[in-house]
Design an enzyme around this catalytic site. Structure first.
Site: not given
Length: 723
Positions: A92-93
């Site tokens: 996600e990051d």
């Protein structure tokens, strides 16, 4: 990105390696060296991926996923789960995707990481919708692999432990979400130690002042209560030893969130909450549990109605214990729980016991199976839910079960939430039973379907194959399955009814050109579907029935060169026989509440978007407004045979005397008419106004009622509501 570059040396790399070593030390107690090395590699990869990212507290971001893995390691999770915990924010990051994670650590770990990742890329119309969709994805991922929720719960727990760095508004939002969703999920999965800490931190951040005041108050009263519990511990332990029972006897303090909820629910001051302290007895076998229960009941008298046997009938999450409340020293009620060691492990670890136990037939597997059964129910619920928000509300309802146990006629136990009704029971048996139930017998006596059920009752459902769910059931059912099933059925039912009505309206508009829709040229039908960008011709018919499309205009598009297109569309819409109204058309034909039409009244129909045809009396005041849209008029007529009751409203001005209500009600009862609603208004002390809603078959029955009421000396004026 196929090769892992060495981790850059920074001023925090020593701290990082120290944390990884601490994690490895915990893992050495139950994992193989190769598995520990795989977790260590995942930690270093996560450090590379999150390089340059910091938490709001200022510490490197990678410390967070390592802490999440440490929480799971304390419950002895497998190394794939721990690797997923360490990598849970990588997809996600960071710049690394699912493929890169799968390439380095395997497909299983990549799938777990993907299941935990949030849906931040999708844009939603509101924060509520975004949150609901995130939870929907989480539950779907949980159904594939239950370890996903374990990582998510550990992630939330560490976030709660470090929530102080967040701004106040965000702290409150996250704390509320924790108390409403995450703590109940931990409870539903039997992970009591996790639930208690989540509730404590959620309470502290959502209501900081209340938390501090309550904590201080409990601390002040701790002395006296602890002394009582200490005496009780010693006396119970000695009594059990006299009978040859070896047991762990533990005094425990009820946690603050539980005390706070009890004070609010029962409106009690703290001094009246007696089970702030409780006693737990842990023994070696189930037989010993019941022996211990008899011994403590011999020591102190039990409080009637407060005994619960969760060993014979476990809770939905697999929790087992005997619960009893005793009149302790000085008459202070003391709650007591009696369980085996295995039950204690299950009560604290729940689904996580699956990883704590080593033998294949152990209790942990049973908890795992129960959790999977619950997740399957959630999957079924999400398929029936109309949208993510509706699904989230259903899940919230399912997460707060205060259980009621009832029996089928064959003696099978059905567990339901407190307040559940016979309809909830029917849907718990099977969706088809719920959809066709018409009545219920509770302990062999007929009871209304909306009757709340109580512990120990035997419930029998009476079904009729032609019956269907009533929309009014949504007002009293409490289980998520019942609510989702009823909504799902009614949505499909409305669509089917809308299609039938749309077909009738379109055939009416095409009268004189084709005798049925089957005669329409296939190419024209296909062209119309494409032109309107509709999924199918059936959807167009449903839109006509629901009033969102106009039949005469669509008739003109279907057959543009036939049937006198110069004639006004309203005139062509009126061709042919009118729609016959029987009073049982379902959800797409309704009756105006403004004028309450009855069989025998002259009526008109009006197409209203989303509601289908609304029938009004032709004398209704609202009809004048509708005349501005002649294309939405539908010619309607009462059918010759009508087997239904219709509501009608009457207004009576009466003398304000003793017994006037009784006289009016008795007069109506003489005409075999049901009173649906009654409301009164006092005017000047001498007269009063009574507004009645009655159920009648037609104008003839209404005339009979009005004639009987006019004969009463107390009735000064009587009128039927016109609009």
């Amino acid at each position: 990105m196929n090769s892992v570059s060495p981790l850059p040396m920074t001023d925090w790399s020593d701290d990082l390696l120290a944390r990884v070593d601490e994690l490895a030390a915990v893992l050495s107690g139950y994992l193989d060296p190769e598995q520990i090395e795989a977790v260590r590699r995942a930690c270093l990869f996560a450090a590379e991926a999150h390089q340059g990212q910091f938490r709001r507290s200022g510490e490197p971001y990678v410390f967070h996923p390592i802490a999440v893995a440490r929480i799971l390691a304390e419950v002895r999770f497998d190394h794939e789960t721990l690797m997923a915990a360490v990598l849970h924010d990588v997809i996600e990051d960071t710049k690394f995707g699912k493929e890169q994670v799968a390439e380095r650590f395997g497909t299983e770990v990549a799938e777990l990481v993907d299941g935990v990742s949030k849906l931040t890329q999708i844009k939603f119309s509101s924060k509520i919708e975004a949150q609901a969709e995130n939870f929907r994805k989480m539950f779907l991922a949980m159904a594939k692999d239950i370890r996903v929720i374990m990582v998510k719960l550990a992630d939330r727990l560490h976030n709660m432990r470090t929530l102080g760095a967040m701004p106040p508004e965000k702290r409150r939002r996250i704390a509320r979400e924790t108390l409403e969703i995450y703590a109940p999920i931990a409870g539903r999965l039997g992970m009591n130690h996790l639930r208690l800490e989540l509730e404590k931190l959620g309470f502290a951040y959502l209501f900081p002042t209340r938390y501090r005041v309550l904590e201080e108050s409990v601390r002040k009263m701790r002395g006296n209560r602890r002394e009582i519990v200490g005496q009780l511990e010693t006396r119970v332990r000695n009594r059990l030893l006299e009978d040859g029972i070896k047991a762990r006897v533990i005094g425990r303090e009820k946690h603050l969130w539980g005390i706070y909820k009890k004070m609010r629910a029962k409106r009690l001051p703290l001094k009246d909450v007696y089970d702030v302290y409780a006693l737990r007895i842990i023994v070696d076998s189930v037989d010993t549990c019941y022996r211990a229960l008899g011994l403590v009941h011999g020591l102190y008298k039990p409080l009637m109605g407060r005994f619960k046997d969760y060993i014979a009938i476990p809770k939905a999450n697999g929790y087992q214990s005997l619960h009893t409340v005793l009149f302790g020293p000085h008459g202070v009620p003391i709650e007591m729980q009696i369980r085996t060691y295995d039950m204690h492990v299950m009560a604290e670890a729940g689904v996580a016991a699956h990883w704590l136990y080593k033998s294949p037939g152990a209790q942990g597997n049973a908890a795992h199976a129960r959790a999977r059964e619950w997740l399957q129910k959630l999957l079924d619920m999400q398929r029936r839910a109309g949208n993510s928000v509706e699904f989230l509300e259903s899940v919230k309802m399912d997460l707060f079960p205060d259980e009621v146990y009832v029996f089928t006629p064959r003696g099978e136990i059905i567990e339901l939430p407190k307040g559940a009704t016979a309809v909830d029971f029917a849907y718990a048996i099977h969706s088809d039973v719920g959809n066709t139930c018409v009545a219920a017998k509770v302990d062999r006596r007929l009871a209304p379907l909306r009757t709340p059920l109580e512990n120990g009752q035997t419930v029998e459902v009476i079904i009729t194959p032609t019956a269907r769910p009533n929309p009014a059931w949504l007002g009293f059912v409490v289980t998520a399955k019942a609510r989702a099933s009823i909504r799902h059925y009614l949505k499909n039912l409305q669509r089917d009814e809308a299609m039938l009505l749309g077909k009738r309206l379109l055939e009416k508009a095409l009268l004189g050109q084709v005798s049925s829709l089957a005669e329409l040229p296939a190419d024209r039908v296909k062209a119309l579907v494409e032109e309107l960008n509709a999924p199918s011709f059936e959807d167009i018919l449903a839109d006509i029935g629901l009033g969102t499309r106009v039949a005469p205009l669509l008739a003109k598009r279907l057959l543009p060169n036939q049937g006198g297109n110069d004639a006004p569309e309203a005139e062509r819409a009126g061709k042919g026989a009118p729609l016959l109204i029987k009073g049982s058309e379902g959800t797409v034909v309704s009756f105006g509440k403004c004028c309450r039409p009855l069989p025998g009244d002259a009526i008109v129909g009006y197409l209203t978007a989303g509601r289908g045809v609304v029938v009004h009396r032709d004398s209704c005041k609202n009809v004048a407004d509708y005349k501005k849209n002649p294309d939405k008029w539908v010619e309607v007529e009462w059918a010759s045979q009508i087997n239904a009751d219709f509501p009608v409203e009457l207004r009576l001005d009466v003398s304000n005397k003793r017994g006037v209500f009784a006289s009016v009600a008795a007069a109506i009862a003489e005409t075999d008419t049901n009173i649906e609603n009654i409301a009164t208004t006092e005017r000047d002390g001498i007269t009063a106004t009574i507004n009645l809603t009655l159920q009648v078959r037609d104008r003839v029955q209404l005339a009979r009622v009005m004639k009987r009421l006019r004969a009463l000396p107390e009735v000064l004026k009587l009128s039927r509501k016109a609009s």
